[in-house]
Motif scaffolding. Structure first.
Motif, PDB file in Angstrom:
ATOM      1  N   LEU A   1      -6.426   0.528   7.586  1.00  0.00           N
ATOM      2  CA  LEU A   1      -5.350   1.307   7.044  1.00  0.00           C
ATOM      3  C   LEU A   1      -6.187   2.622   6.098  1.00  0.00           C
ATOM      4  CD1 LEU A   1      -2.497   2.397   6.081  1.00  0.00           C
ATOM      5  CD2 LEU A   1      -2.514   0.492   4.498  1.00  0.00           C
ATOM      6  N   ARG A   2      -7.116   1.964   5.319  1.00  0.00           N
ATOM      7  CA  ARG A   2      -7.718   3.073   4.246  1.00  0.00           C
ATOM      8  C   ARG A   2      -8.465   4.120   5.535  1.00  0.00           C
ATOM      9  NH1 ARG A   2      -8.845   1.770  -1.393  1.00  0.00           N
ATOM     10  NH2 ARG A   2     -10.496   3.345  -2.114  1.00  0.00           N
ATOM     11  N   ALA A   3      -9.258   3.589   6.438  1.00  0.00           N
ATOM     12  CA  ALA A   3      -9.830   4.669   7.181  1.00  0.00           C
ATOM     13  C   ALA A   3      -8.756   5.710   7.837  1.00  0.00           C
ATOM     14  CB  ALA A   3     -10.506   3.871   8.427  1.00  0.00           C
ATOM     15  N   GLU A   4      -7.633   5.205   8.430  1.00  0.00           N
ATOM     16  CA  GLU A   4      -6.668   5.782   8.775  1.00  0.00           C
ATOM     17  C   GLU A   4      -6.000   6.813   7.991  1.00  0.00           C
ATOM     18  OE1 GLU A   4      -3.715   3.859  11.557  1.00  0.00           O
ATOM     19  OE2 GLU A   4      -2.280   4.633  10.058  1.00  0.00           O
ATOM     20  N   VAL A   5      -5.744   6.411   6.660  1.00  0.00           N
ATOM     21  CA  VAL A   5      -5.452   7.517   5.565  1.00  0.00           C
ATOM     22  C   VAL A   5      -6.265   8.593   5.445  1.00  0.00           C
ATOM     23  CG1 VAL A   5      -4.963   7.735   3.028  1.00  0.00           C
ATOM     24  CG2 VAL A   5      -3.930   5.829   4.453  1.00  0.00           C
ATOM     25  N   TRP A   6      -7.777   8.256   5.423  1.00  0.00           N
ATOM     26  CA  TRP A   6      -8.765   9.254   5.177  1.00  0.00           C
ATOM     27  C   TRP A   6      -8.802  10.169   6.365  1.00  0.00           C
ATOM     28  CZ3 TRP A   6      -9.216   9.208   0.779  1.00  0.00           C
ATOM     29  CH2 TRP A   6      -9.752   8.001  -0.081  1.00  0.00           C
ATOM     30  N   ALA A   7      -8.565   9.917   7.646  1.00  0.00           N
ATOM     31  CA  ALA A   7      -8.484  10.544   8.760  1.00  0.00           C
ATOM     32  C   ALA A   7      -7.322  11.289   8.799  1.00  0.00           C
ATOM     33  CB  ALA A   7      -8.469   9.676  10.111  1.00  0.00           C
ATOM     34  N   TRP A   8      -6.105  10.924   8.148  1.00  0.00           N
ATOM     35  CA  TRP A   8      -4.901  11.688   8.123  1.00  0.00           C
ATOM     36  C   TRP A   8      -4.962  13.065   7.101  1.00  0.00           C
ATOM     37  CZ3 TRP A   8      -0.725  10.874   4.367  1.00  0.00           C
ATOM     38  CH2 TRP A   8       0.439  11.913   4.720  1.00  0.00           C
ATOM     39  N   LEU A   9      -5.674  12.564   6.161  1.00  0.00           N
ATOM     40  CA  LEU A   9      -5.882  13.474   4.863  1.00  0.00           C
ATOM     41  C   LEU A   9      -6.800  14.394   5.315  1.00  0.00           C
ATOM     42  CD1 LEU A   9      -6.057  11.139   1.793  1.00  0.00           C
ATOM     43  CD2 LEU A   9      -4.160  12.409   2.768  1.00  0.00           C
ATOM     44  N   ASP A  10      -8.087  14.317   6.003  1.00  0.00           N
ATOM     45  CA  ASP A  10      -8.651  15.266   6.526  1.00  0.00           C
ATOM     46  C   ASP A  10      -7.989  16.158   7.438  1.00  0.00           C
ATOM     47  OD1 ASP A  10     -11.447  16.153   6.316  1.00  0.00           O
ATOM     48  OD2 ASP A  10     -11.849  15.371   8.473  1.00  0.00           O
ATOM     49  N   ALA A  11      -7.218  15.640   8.424  1.00  0.00           N
ATOM     50  CA  ALA A  11      -6.427  16.465   9.319  1.00  0.00           C
ATOM     51  C   ALA A  11      -5.716  17.376   8.517  1.00  0.00           C
ATOM     52  CB  ALA A  11      -5.999  15.552  10.367  1.00  0.00           C
TER      53      ALA A  11
ATOM     54  N   HIS B   1      -7.054  12.665  -5.063  1.00  0.00           N
ATOM     55  CA  HIS B   1      -5.841  12.294  -5.437  1.00  0.00           C
ATOM     56  C   HIS B   1      -4.912  13.183  -5.358  1.00  0.00           C
ATOM     57  CE1 HIS B   1      -7.227   8.694  -7.530  1.00  0.00           C
ATOM     58  NE2 HIS B   1      -8.138   9.363  -8.266  1.00  0.00           N
ATOM     59  N   GLU B   2      -5.183  14.472  -5.567  1.00  0.00           N
ATOM     60  CA  GLU B   2      -4.076  15.361  -5.413  1.00  0.00           C
ATOM     61  C   GLU B   2      -3.888  15.818  -3.909  1.00  0.00           C
ATOM     62  OE1 GLU B   2      -2.905  18.494  -7.921  1.00  0.00           O
ATOM     63  OE2 GLU B   2      -4.778  18.420  -9.190  1.00  0.00           O
ATOM     64  N   ILE B   3      -4.850  15.857  -2.871  1.00  0.00           N
ATOM     65  CA  ILE B   3      -4.322  16.152  -1.736  1.00  0.00           C
ATOM     66  C   ILE B   3      -3.722  15.068  -1.150  1.00  0.00           C
ATOM     67  CG2 ILE B   3      -5.750  15.975   0.737  1.00  0.00           C
ATOM     68  CD1 ILE B   3      -7.887  17.468  -0.732  1.00  0.00           C
ATOM     69  N   ALA B   4      -3.624  13.554  -1.459  1.00  0.00           N
ATOM     70  CA  ALA B   4      -2.766  12.748  -0.767  1.00  0.00           C
ATOM     71  C   ALA B   4      -1.583  12.709  -1.327  1.00  0.00           C
ATOM     72  CB  ALA B   4      -3.520  11.408  -1.562  1.00  0.00           C
ATOM     73  N   VAL B   5      -1.046  13.270  -2.637  1.00  0.00           N
ATOM     74  CA  VAL B   5       0.164  13.602  -2.959  1.00  0.00           C
ATOM     75  C   VAL B   5       0.656  14.817  -2.139  1.00  0.00           C
ATOM     76  CG1 VAL B   5       1.740  14.193  -4.836  1.00  0.00           C
ATOM     77  CG2 VAL B   5      -0.040  12.342  -5.217  1.00  0.00           C
TER      78      VAL B   5
ATOM     79  N   PRO C   1       0.921  -1.260   0.153  1.00  0.00           N
ATOM     80  CA  PRO C   1       0.024   0.063   0.128  1.00  0.00           C
ATOM     81  C   PRO C   1       0.959   1.176  -0.047  1.00  0.00           C
ATOM     82  CG  PRO C   1      -0.016  -1.001   2.157  1.00  0.00           C
ATOM     83  CD  PRO C   1       0.676  -1.865   1.276  1.00  0.00           C
ATOM     84  N   ARG C   2       0.335   2.282  -0.722  1.00  0.00           N
ATOM     85  CA  ARG C   2       0.989   3.420  -0.711  1.00  0.00           C
ATOM     86  C   ARG C   2       0.055   4.525  -0.264  1.00  0.00           C
ATOM     87  NH1 ARG C   2       3.197  -0.098  -3.983  1.00  0.00           N
ATOM     88  NH2 ARG C   2       5.426  -0.001  -4.878  1.00  0.00           N
ATOM     89  N   PRO C   3       0.277   5.011   0.812  1.00  0.00           N
ATOM     90  CA  PRO C   3      -0.633   6.243   1.345  1.00  0.00           C
ATOM     91  C   PRO C   3      -0.793   7.279   0.343  1.00  0.00           C
ATOM     92  CG  PRO C   3       0.881   5.499   3.138  1.00  0.00           C
ATOM     93  CD  PRO C   3       1.413   4.874   1.737  1.00  0.00           C
ATOM     94  N   TRP C   4      -0.061   7.615  -0.329  1.00  0.00           N
ATOM     95  CA  TRP C   4      -0.228   8.861  -1.367  1.00  0.00           C
ATOM     96  C   TRP C   4      -1.106   8.341  -2.611  1.00  0.00           C
ATOM     97  CZ3 TRP C   4       4.780   6.324  -1.017  1.00  0.00           C
ATOM     98  CH2 TRP C   4       5.036   5.644  -1.962  1.00  0.00           C
ATOM     99  N   ASP C   5      -1.249   7.222  -2.492  1.00  0.00           N
ATOM    100  CA  ASP C   5      -2.382   6.704  -3.749  1.00  0.00           C
ATOM    101  C   ASP C   5      -3.270   5.843  -3.046  1.00  0.00           C
ATOM    102  OD1 ASP C   5      -3.672   5.780  -5.874  1.00  0.00           O
ATOM    103  OD2 ASP C   5      -1.818   4.684  -6.744  1.00  0.00           O
ATOM    104  N   PRO C   6      -4.628   6.374  -2.352  1.00  0.00           N
ATOM    105  CA  PRO C   6      -5.193   5.879  -1.281  1.00  0.00           C
ATOM    106  C   PRO C   6      -6.170   4.393  -1.823  1.00  0.00           C
ATOM    107  CG  PRO C   6      -5.839   7.933  -1.181  1.00  0.00           C
ATOM    108  CD  PRO C   6      -4.764   7.901  -2.243  1.00  0.00           C
ATOM    109  N   ALA C   7      -6.061   4.572  -3.220  1.00  0.00           N
ATOM    110  CA  ALA C   7      -6.622   3.175  -3.865  1.00  0.00           C
ATOM    111  C   ALA C   7      -6.075   1.972  -3.825  1.00  0.00           C
ATOM    112  CB  ALA C   7      -6.947   3.658  -5.384  1.00  0.00           C
TER     113      ALA C   7
END
Length: 217
Positions: free
Chosen positions: A69-79, A108-112, A56-62
């Motif tokens: 992990l996915r839920a954690e990535v969403w929470a991080w990006l929201d923060a 896609h862009e916010i993750a990067v 998994p690559r957190p900069w590419d949520p898909a």
């Protein structure tokens, strides 16, 4: 006591000139560690991780298929979004809208942007952070403004391009494109084949040398 999206108690940020970039959670940290081992670890460590393309690559949520992990990535990006809006936005037109999860192009862009800022903050010099300030963040904001065009200033709006997308994905439209691709591929194959056919060659299996060619077959 409540906490801000980056996990810091409100009283701890009150009056501060700037606040720290939100940290990733434990599962995302593990994902980053495994990626580092795959790229820079020993051969044995790399083998133990399996196919690196499946990491998994957190900069590419898909690519984050595991639910926690996915839920954690969403929470991080929201923060990160709330942090960006607080720390870097002055003009209202540059605010990332609260409906950003409903815009795949923003996701896609916010993750990067978040990953680039994480890497810059972990560097041992300010070079990467300067590049992030100079190129990454302004480039993202400009693209966001261009794509949203104020559609979501007063609340999330339906996708303006939905109708055109539906036309593009219509079964008949898909069939017509597939037929066009097939005709073009056949034409390209005919144009690049010697005299329009195949040639049979004798190859030395030890050296790979082509020793002779025979007529079309």
């Amino acid at each position: 006591m409540g906490v801000t999206p980056d996990g810091v108690p409100p009283t701890a940020t009150a009056g501060l000139l700037v606040t720290g970039f939100p940290e990733v959670g434990p599962l995302a940290k593990l994902a980053y560690r495994e990626l580092n081992l795959a790229g820079h670890g020993s051969e044995q460590q790399a083998r133990a991780l399996g196919d690196p393309a499946r990491l998994p690559r957190p900069w590419d949520p898909a690519t984050c298929h595991e639910a926690d992990l996915r839920a954690e990535v969403w929470a991080w990006l929201d923060a990160v979004v709330e942090w960006l809006n607080r720390e870097y936005v002055w003009d209202a037109a540059a605010v990332i809208p609260p409906c950003w999860p409903a815009h795949p192009h923003l996701v896609h862009e916010i993750a990067v942007v978040a990953d680039q800022r994480r890497r810059a903050g972990a560097a041992f010099s300010s070079d990467l952070l300067e590049d992030w300030h100079r190129y990454t963040l302004p480039g993202f904001i400009d693209r966001m403004r261009d794509r949203l065009r104020g559609h979501c200033d007063e609340g999330h709006q339906p996708w303006p391009a939905k109708g055109r997308h539906a036309r593009h994905t219509d079964p008949q439209a898909r069939k017509e494109r597939a037929e066009t691709f097939a005709r073009e591929a056949d034409r390209a194959d005919a144009d690049t084949s010697p005299r329009g056919g195949r040639r049979l060659s004798v190859v030395d299996l030890e050296t790979g040398e082509i020793r002779e060619e025979h007529a079309d077959w």
